[in-house]
Design a protein around this motif. Structure first.
Motif, PDB file in Angstrom:
ATOM      1  N   THR A  77     -13.418 -45.794   5.218  1.00 31.27           N
ATOM      2  CA  THR A  77     -12.873 -45.684   3.863  1.00 31.27           C
ATOM      3  C   THR A  77     -11.985 -46.875   3.533  1.00 31.27           C
ATOM      4  N   GLU A  78     -11.146 -47.279   4.480  1.00 34.13           N
ATOM      5  CA  GLU A  78     -10.274 -48.438   4.236  1.00 34.13           C
ATOM      6  C   GLU A  78     -11.090 -49.709   4.057  1.00 34.13           C
ATOM      7  N   LEU A  79     -12.086 -49.918   4.924  1.00 33.31           N
ATOM      8  CA  LEU A  79     -12.916 -51.120   4.811  1.00 33.31           C
ATOM      9  C   LEU A  79     -13.745 -51.109   3.527  1.00 33.31           C
ATOM     10  N   ALA A  80     -14.318 -49.952   3.197  1.00 35.55           N
ATOM     11  CA  ALA A  80     -15.123 -49.845   1.978  1.00 35.55           C
ATOM     12  C   ALA A  80     -14.255 -49.992   0.729  1.00 35.55           C
ATOM     13  N   THR A  81     -13.048 -49.446   0.761  1.00 29.15           N
ATOM     14  CA  THR A  81     -12.143 -49.580  -0.380  1.00 29.15           C
ATOM     15  C   THR A  81     -11.814 -51.048  -0.622  1.00 29.15           C
ATOM     16  N   ASN A  82     -11.544 -51.783   0.454  1.00 32.52           N
ATOM     17  CA  ASN A  82     -11.289 -53.217   0.308  1.00 32.52           C
ATOM     18  C   ASN A  82     -12.499 -53.920  -0.299  1.00 32.52           C
ATOM     19  N   ALA A  83     -13.687 -53.590   0.189  1.00 32.30           N
ATOM     20  CA  ALA A  83     -14.901 -54.225  -0.320  1.00 32.30           C
ATOM     21  C   ALA A  83     -15.112 -53.891  -1.793  1.00 32.30           C
ATOM     22  N   VAL A  84     -14.973 -52.628  -2.147  1.00 31.71           N
ATOM     23  CA  VAL A  84     -15.184 -52.201  -3.529  1.00 31.71           C
ATOM     24  C   VAL A  84     -14.126 -52.813  -4.446  1.00 31.71           C
ATOM     25  N   THR A  85     -12.887 -52.845  -3.991  1.00 31.35           N
ATOM     26  CA  THR A  85     -11.796 -53.373  -4.809  1.00 31.35           C
ATOM     27  C   THR A  85     -11.929 -54.873  -5.026  1.00 31.35           C
ATOM     28  N   HIS A  86     -12.216 -55.594  -3.960  1.00 33.85           N
ATOM     29  CA  HIS A  86     -12.211 -57.051  -4.055  1.00 33.85           C
ATOM     30  C   HIS A  86     -13.571 -57.654  -4.365  1.00 33.85           C
ATOM     31  N   GLN A  95     -24.771 -51.456  -6.209  1.00 34.89           N
ATOM     32  CA  GLN A  95     -24.787 -51.093  -4.791  1.00 34.89           C
ATOM     33  C   GLN A  95     -24.825 -52.322  -3.878  1.00 34.89           C
ATOM     34  N   ASP A  96     -23.893 -53.232  -4.081  1.00 35.45           N
ATOM     35  CA  ASP A  96     -23.838 -54.435  -3.259  1.00 35.45           C
ATOM     36  C   ASP A  96     -22.947 -54.295  -2.036  1.00 35.45           C
ATOM     37  N   VAL A  97     -22.400 -53.119  -1.806  1.00 40.80           N
ATOM     38  CA  VAL A  97     -21.585 -52.880  -0.612  1.00 40.80           C
ATOM     39  C   VAL A  97     -22.425 -52.047   0.346  1.00 40.80           C
ATOM     40  N   ASP A 114     -20.163 -57.047   2.050  1.00 41.98           N
ATOM     41  CA  ASP A 114     -20.035 -57.179   0.606  1.00 41.98           C
ATOM     42  C   ASP A 114     -20.338 -58.613   0.190  1.00 41.98           C
ATOM     43  N   PRO A 115     -20.525 -58.864  -1.108  1.00 40.22           N
ATOM     44  CA  PRO A 115     -20.917 -60.193  -1.565  1.00 40.22           C
ATOM     45  C   PRO A 115     -19.763 -61.193  -1.690  1.00 40.22           C
ATOM     46  N   ASP A 116     -18.553 -60.796  -1.383  1.00 40.26           N
ATOM     47  CA  ASP A 116     -17.389 -61.671  -1.516  1.00 40.26           C
ATOM     48  C   ASP A 116     -17.243 -62.537  -0.269  1.00 40.26           C
ATOM     49  N   ASP A 117     -17.176 -63.848  -0.435  1.00 41.44           N
ATOM     50  CA  ASP A 117     -17.063 -64.778   0.686  1.00 41.44           C
ATOM     51  C   ASP A 117     -15.657 -64.850   1.271  1.00 41.44           C
ATOM     52  N   ARG A 118     -14.675 -64.376   0.540  1.00 38.32           N
ATOM     53  CA  ARG A 118     -13.294 -64.492   1.011  1.00 38.32           C
ATOM     54  C   ARG A 118     -13.040 -63.562   2.195  1.00 38.32           C
ATOM     55  N   PRO A 119     -12.312 -64.048   3.208  1.00 40.20           N
ATOM     56  CA  PRO A 119     -12.023 -63.202   4.377  1.00 40.20           C
ATOM     57  C   PRO A 119     -11.054 -62.086   4.025  1.00 40.20           C
ATOM     58  N   GLY A 136      -4.217 -50.939   4.361  1.00 39.44           N
ATOM     59  CA  GLY A 136      -5.549 -50.609   4.867  1.00 39.44           C
ATOM     60  C   GLY A 136      -5.905 -51.271   6.177  1.00 39.44           C
ATOM     61  N   LEU A 137      -5.731 -52.580   6.285  1.00 38.74           N
ATOM     62  CA  LEU A 137      -6.103 -53.266   7.520  1.00 38.74           C
ATOM     63  C   LEU A 137      -5.117 -52.973   8.642  1.00 38.74           C
ATOM     64  N   HIS A 138      -3.896 -52.587   8.303  1.00 46.84           N
ATOM     65  CA  HIS A 138      -2.950 -52.141   9.333  1.00 46.84           C
ATOM     66  C   HIS A 138      -3.449 -50.819   9.940  1.00 46.84           C
ATOM     67  N   ILE A 139      -3.996 -49.958   9.098  1.00 48.89           N
ATOM     68  CA  ILE A 139      -4.563 -48.687   9.567  1.00 48.89           C
ATOM     69  C   ILE A 139      -5.788 -48.958  10.436  1.00 48.89           C
ATOM     70  N   VAL A 140      -6.661 -49.848   9.986  1.00 44.24           N
ATOM     71  CA  VAL A 140      -7.851 -50.215  10.765  1.00 44.24           C
ATOM     72  C   VAL A 140      -7.428 -50.761  12.123  1.00 44.24           C
ATOM     73  N   ASP A 141      -6.422 -51.619  12.133  1.00 40.62           N
ATOM     74  CA  ASP A 141      -5.927 -52.207  13.372  1.00 40.62           C
ATOM     75  C   ASP A 141      -5.388 -51.131  14.320  1.00 40.62           C
ATOM     76  N   ALA A 142      -4.692 -50.153  13.772  1.00 36.23           N
ATOM     77  CA  ALA A 142      -4.092 -49.099  14.594  1.00 36.23           C
ATOM     78  C   ALA A 142      -5.140 -48.149  15.180  1.00 36.23           C
TER      79      ALA A 142
END
Length: 169
Positions: A77-86, A95-97, A114-119, A136-142
């Protein structure tokens, strides 16, 4: 696969990180056994995120990994939210994610392309308990053993997280 913690680029040596499948994939293996991989394209919006959570829970239960459902669902959810948001402004269609799951003997690999080239950027936390964004990425890291990202040619990126498939001790 070379793994990194944080926002470093990883080696795209893993086949799921190089995959470019265009449909939902969750085929049965020989003798009706469950396939060790699954993928799903989601819409860039709230309904896509709800679908991502449902698909994650259903896939993990199908693999008898119910004990990993909560952590894996939160990570995806955190990774997908980042992809959808950015990536949403760059989405050519709804449906590009793409979500990817790969079950290995000791690990579960979760990917979001996702289609965004930015890291992905892990923002420094201010320590405020009620921050709305940037956690989000702090949660993923944990929750993950390792995570990172790799470019996804011809454009975009894949962010991945690896979780243990073993039951908690």
């Amino acid at each position: 696969m070379t793994s990194h913690r944080g926002d470093a680029v990883s080696s795209p040596a893993h086949p799921l990180l190089r995959s470019s499948a265009a449909a939902v994939i969750r085929a049965g293996g020989p003798g009706g056994a469950a396939s060790p991989s699954a993928a799903l394209h989601i819409a860039c919006g709230p309904e896509g995120l709800a679908c991502a959570r449902s698909f994650t829970r259903d896939t993990l239960r199908g693999w008898s990994l119910g004990h990993r459902c909560d952590d894996a669902t939160l990570v995806i959810t955190e990774l997908a939210t980042n992809a959808v948001t950015h990536a949403a402004p760059r989405c050519a269609d709804a449906q590009d994610v793409r979500l990817g799951f790969r079950l290995e003997p000791a690990h579960l690999l979760l990917t979001v392309s996702d289609p965004d080239d930015r890291p992905p950027v892990r923002t420094p936390g201010t320590g405020a308990a009620l921050e709305e964004h940037g956690r989000g990425l702090h949660i993923v890291d944990a929750l993950s053993e390792a995570w990172g990202w790799t470019p996804a040619p011809p454009a975009g990126k894949t962010v991945w997280a690896r979780l243990s498939a073993h039951p908690p001790i």
